[in-house]
Motif scaffolding. Sequence first.
Motif, mmCIF file in Angstrom:
data_model
loop_
_atom_site.group_PDB
_atom_site.id
_atom_site.type_symbol
_atom_site.label_atom_id
_atom_site.label_comp_id
_atom_site.label_asym_id
_atom_site.label_seq_id
_atom_site.Cartn_x
_atom_site.Cartn_y
_atom_site.Cartn_z
ATOM 1 N N PRO A 179 0.816 -1.218 0.000
ATOM 2 C CA PRO A 179 0.000 0.000 0.000
ATOM 3 C C PRO A 179 0.849 1.268 0.000
ATOM 4 O O PRO A 179 0.445 2.285 -0.568
ATOM 5 C CB PRO A 179 -0.836 -0.118 1.279
ATOM 6 N N GLU A 180 2.024 1.195 0.613
ATOM 7 C CA GLU A 180 2.879 2.385 0.670
ATOM 8 C C GLU A 180 3.441 2.766 -0.685
ATOM 9 O O GLU A 180 3.967 3.877 -0.857
ATOM 10 C CB GLU A 180 4.019 2.164 1.679
ATOM 11 N N ARG A 181 3.332 1.867 -1.687
ATOM 12 C CA ARG A 181 3.792 2.157 -3.043
ATOM 13 C C ARG A 181 2.623 2.266 -4.025
ATOM 14 O O ARG A 181 2.851 2.322 -5.232
ATOM 15 C CB ARG A 181 4.726 1.045 -3.530
ATOM 16 N N SER A 182 1.409 2.257 -3.513
ATOM 17 C CA SER A 182 0.226 2.135 -4.371
ATOM 18 C C SER A 182 -0.593 3.403 -4.478
ATOM 19 O O SER A 182 -1.805 3.357 -4.737
ATOM 20 C CB SER A 182 -0.650 0.972 -3.876
ATOM 21 N N GLY A 183 0.045 4.558 -4.292
ATOM 22 C CA GLY A 183 -0.622 5.823 -4.544
ATOM 23 C C GLY A 183 -1.864 6.042 -3.701
ATOM 24 O O GLY A 183 -1.938 5.631 -2.533
ATOM 25 N N ALA A 184 -2.856 6.678 -4.300
ATOM 26 C CA ALA A 184 -4.078 7.027 -3.585
ATOM 27 C C ALA A 184 -4.838 5.786 -3.130
ATOM 28 O O ALA A 184 -5.461 5.782 -2.061
ATOM 29 C CB ALA A 184 -4.967 7.897 -4.472
ATOM 30 N N THR A 185 -4.790 4.720 -3.929
ATOM 31 C CA THR A 185 -5.483 3.487 -3.541
ATOM 32 C C THR A 185 -4.834 2.880 -2.302
ATOM 33 O O THR A 185 -5.518 2.447 -1.368
ATOM 34 C CB THR A 185 -5.477 2.471 -4.694
ATOM 35 N N GLY A 186 -3.508 2.851 -2.275
ATOM 36 C CA GLY A 186 -2.815 2.342 -1.101
ATOM 37 C C GLY A 186 -3.090 3.177 0.134
ATOM 38 O O GLY A 186 -3.246 2.644 1.242
ATOM 39 N N ALA A 187 -3.156 4.496 -0.044
ATOM 40 C CA ALA A 187 -3.479 5.377 1.072
ATOM 41 C C ALA A 187 -4.865 5.074 1.621
ATOM 42 O O ALA A 187 -5.073 5.062 2.845
ATOM 43 C CB ALA A 187 -3.389 6.840 0.628
ATOM 44 N N ARG A 188 -5.806 4.810 0.718
ATOM 45 C CA ARG A 188 -7.166 4.451 1.153
ATOM 46 C C ARG A 188 -7.150 3.148 1.939
ATOM 47 O O ARG A 188 -7.840 3.022 2.967
ATOM 48 C CB ARG A 188 -8.081 4.336 -0.083
ATOM 49 N N VAL A 189 -6.360 2.172 1.498
ATOM 50 C CA VAL A 189 -6.279 0.896 2.213
ATOM 51 C C VAL A 189 -5.743 1.103 3.630
ATOM 52 O O VAL A 189 -6.260 0.522 4.600
ATOM 53 C CB VAL A 189 -5.410 -0.113 1.440
ATOM 54 N N LEU A 190 -4.715 1.931 3.786
ATOM 55 C CA LEU A 190 -4.177 2.181 5.118
ATOM 56 C C LEU A 190 -5.174 2.935 5.989
ATOM 57 O O LEU A 190 -5.307 2.649 7.190
ATOM 58 C CB LEU A 190 -2.861 2.941 5.020
ATOM 59 N N GLU A 191 -5.889 3.876 5.420
ATOM 60 C CA GLU A 191 -6.945 4.561 6.178
ATOM 61 C C GLU A 191 -8.027 3.570 6.595
ATOM 62 O O GLU A 191 -8.514 3.600 7.736
ATOM 63 C CB GLU A 191 -7.548 5.684 5.342
ATOM 64 N N ASN A 192 -8.387 2.671 5.672
ATOM 65 C CA ASN A 192 -9.357 1.621 5.998
ATOM 66 C C ASN A 192 -8.833 0.735 7.127
ATOM 67 O O ASN A 192 -9.591 0.315 8.009
ATOM 68 C CB ASN A 192 -9.635 0.751 4.774
ATOM 69 N N ALA A 193 -7.528 0.412 7.079
ATOM 70 C CA ALA A 193 -6.932 -0.460 8.098
ATOM 71 C C ALA A 193 -7.037 0.173 9.485
ATOM 72 O O ALA A 193 -7.322 -0.516 10.482
ATOM 73 C CB ALA A 193 -5.486 -0.763 7.746
ATOM 74 N N LEU A 194 -6.805 1.471 9.566
ATOM 75 C CA LEU A 194 -6.945 2.148 10.856
ATOM 76 C C LEU A 194 -8.378 2.084 11.353
ATOM 77 O O LEU A 194 -8.617 1.804 12.540
ATOM 78 C CB LEU A 194 -6.478 3.597 10.729
ATOM 79 N N ALA A 195 -9.339 2.324 10.467
ATOM 80 C CA ALA A 195 -10.749 2.246 10.855
ATOM 81 C C ALA A 195 -11.136 0.824 11.241
ATOM 82 O O ALA A 195 -11.846 0.602 12.222
ATOM 83 C CB ALA A 195 -11.622 2.765 9.718
ATOM 84 N N TRP A 196 -10.655 -0.158 10.443
ATOM 85 C CA TRP A 196 -10.936 -1.570 10.735
ATOM 86 C C TRP A 196 -10.420 -1.945 12.114
ATOM 87 O O TRP A 196 -11.109 -2.620 12.889
ATOM 88 C CB TRP A 196 -10.287 -2.442 9.654
ATOM 89 N N SER A 197 -9.209 -1.504 12.448
ATOM 90 C CA SER A 197 -8.615 -1.904 13.733
ATOM 91 C C SER A 197 -9.405 -1.374 14.912
ATOM 92 O O SER A 197 -9.435 -1.986 15.976
ATOM 93 C CB SER A 197 -7.156 -1.424 13.815
ATOM 94 N N ARG A 198 -10.072 -0.239 14.719
ATOM 95 C CA ARG A 198 -10.887 0.314 15.803
ATOM 96 C C ARG A 198 -12.176 -0.473 16.004
ATOM 97 O O ARG A 198 -12.790 -0.408 17.072
ATOM 98 C CB ARG A 198 -11.219 1.777 15.526
ATOM 99 N N SER A 199 -12.598 -1.182 14.966
ATOM 100 C CA SER A 199 -13.890 -1.876 15.034
ATOM 101 C C SER A 199 -13.778 -3.347 15.420
ATOM 102 O O SER A 199 -14.768 -3.993 15.680
ATOM 103 C CB SER A 199 -14.604 -1.771 13.670
ATOM 104 N N VAL A 200 -12.543 -3.874 15.422
ATOM 105 C CA VAL A 200 -12.356 -5.301 15.731
ATOM 106 C C VAL A 200 -12.647 -5.555 17.200
ATOM 107 O O VAL A 200 -12.201 -4.801 18.057
ATOM 108 C CB VAL A 200 -10.914 -5.732 15.376
#
Length: 200
Positions: A179-200
């Motif tokens: 994700p760190e090399r995947s531009g805006a899509t990778g950034a979205r995945v990392l933002e999603n990961a932060l949100a996901w971790s809060r909901s687990v």
Amino acid sequence: MKVVLADYGAGNLRSVVSALRRAGAAPEITIDPSAVREAPLAIIAGVGHVASAARGLAAVGLDDALRERVSLGRPVLGICLGMQILFEESEEGGAGLGLLAGPVRRLRARRIPHMGWNTLQAARETALLAGVDGQDVYFAHSFAAVPSDPGLAAATVDHDGAVVAAVESGPLAGVQFHPERSGATGARVLENALAWSRSV
């Protein structure tokens, strides 16, 4: 949000740290088992060899810390090699953490490594990949996880056949791409990961 990256002694984690900061996290690279066990989100990231990465984690007690946090339902995200190490034995040699069932196998493709951009195909709706189905992300790998339960796959890509590109199960998630090399899509995945971790 504090995020710890488990340091197994190899791989360049600085680009992942920078991408996490842009996503709104406060990342820290650590070999401290208590930090890895207790942080809101732990990440295993980088490149290399499953066996050497597993040895690096075990040498400082991070393997047990990761297993303990998963047993307590605390989220772990694997990136590239970090996704592979969530699984069992690798054809590359050596055992992973065994947190997810299935082997890691060498790609059966004409072009190895699988290097460059490829298009994500969502296998099911997941928090980690919300909003990125059909987007291109960056890969660099010769081995990939083959989950014993195909339902673990969150997304695949086509590289002379379907290759698992992401998994998500309870407190565990992983992406084979960078994700760190995947531009805006990778950034979205990392933002999603932060949100996901809060909901687990």
